[in-house]
Scaffold this active site. Structure first.
Site, PDB file in Angstrom:
ATOM      1  CE  LYS A  84      -3.695   2.220   0.262  1.00 48.01           C
ATOM      2  NZ  LYS A  84      -4.736   2.552   1.254  1.00 48.01           N
TER       3      LYS A  84
ATOM      4  CE  LYS B 226      -3.624   7.240   7.831  1.00 50.76           C
ATOM      5  NZ  LYS B 226      -4.060   5.941   7.510  1.00 50.76           N
TER       6      LYS B 226
END
Length: 294
Positions: free
Chosen positions: A168, A236
């Protein structure tokens, strides 16, 4: 297979609906009870009193929350209700170390953890076409694959727990590059006086085409930055990418630049807008008297 969903934001709600359509959904839970009640009524499924009760009622729980601390809090509660052989599949984007901590909590109770972050955005979640990147026991993945097929078009195994998060991270770096390129290019097109309505189909149909450009191009030019994927969340995620890169003793300019640009947007109050709000900063480069690099 009785599947529960913990975390009913935009992505979690869509996953729950698709699991329900496949006859797999056995319960839902959310920290904001009203959200869970509304979905429970819509889908006619039980709403658990807490995450522990959800784990007690299901043999597979899919979690979809925001960050490391949220995942660890939810998994700790789930661990109090799991039985040996149960599986928790976390679709959040978190740090590799946090994924390892979550796995250890569940292993102590005889349950299994798969880190399974997704890509495809709200549109993919609604359509059930998410790409799922999985870390953990491949045999367990095969056992729960019917649940993942309900929410995604493919679930690819990459290695032990944490491998899904590494995959990811690669995805999120690539997304950063695409957002940067589209924002700069469309700002350039607008400042050049081109007919952007005519230009967009040409761009999307050519070598520069991308899903983001196809879905967001006209909205970007119209100043519509409704999320989508929020600036605060990609910020983030890129900080998680930075942590992994630092362990390799590497700084990627694209990551550093995008973090910096997102911090400007956050400071200006745009953290809840779509990542394409980066166009706001790029457009400023072409304004009279402000022709300098970001």
């Amino acid at each position: 297979m009785k599947v529960g969903v913990a975390g009913l934001g935009v992505m979690g709600r869509a996953m729950a609906r698709n699991l329900s359509a496949d006859g797999l959904l056995a319960g839902v839970w959310n920290r904001t009870r009203a959200t869970a009640d509304a979905l429970g009524n819509e889908l006619d499924v039980p709403v658990a009193e807490d995450a522990t009760a959800l784990a007690d009622a299901c043999d597979v729980v899919i979690t979809c929350v925001r960050a490391d601390a949220d995942v660890l809090e939810v998994v700790a509660a789930l661990a109090a209700g799991v039985s040996p052989g149960d599986v928790v599949i976390d679709t959040s984007t978190i740090g590799v170390d946090a994924a390892g901590e979550a796995a250890a909590m569940l292993e102590a109770k005889g349950a299994t953890f798969l880190d399974a972050p997704v890509t495809g955005g709200p549109e993919g979640a609604e359509a059930g076409t998410l790409q799922i990147m999985v870390g953990g026991d491949p045999a367990v993945l095969e056992r729960v694959r019917p649940a993942l097929q309900a929410i995604g078009s493919d679930a690819t195994h990459f290695g032990p727990v944490g491998s899904g998060q590494r995959a990811k991270a690669v995805n999120q770096v690539m997304v950063a590059g695409i957002v940067q390129a589209i924002s700069e290019s469309l700002s350039f097109a607008e400042a050049s006086g081109l007919d952007t309505e005519r230009l967009l189909p040409v761009l999307t149909g050519g070598a520069a085409g991308s899903r983001l450009l196809e879905r967001r191009g006209s909205r970007i030019l119209a100043g519509d930055f409704e999320p989508g994927f929020r600036v605060s969340l990609h910020h983030k995620d890129l900080n998680l990418c930075r942590d992994l890169l630092q362990k390799l003793d590497v700084n990627l300019p694209l990551v550093e630049m995008t973090i910096k640009h997102y911090e400007r947007l956050l400071d200006q109050g745009y953290g809840d807008e779509d990542t394409s709000a980066l166009f706001r900063l790029k457009r400023e480069l072409f304004e009279s008297g402000n022709r300098k690099s970001l």
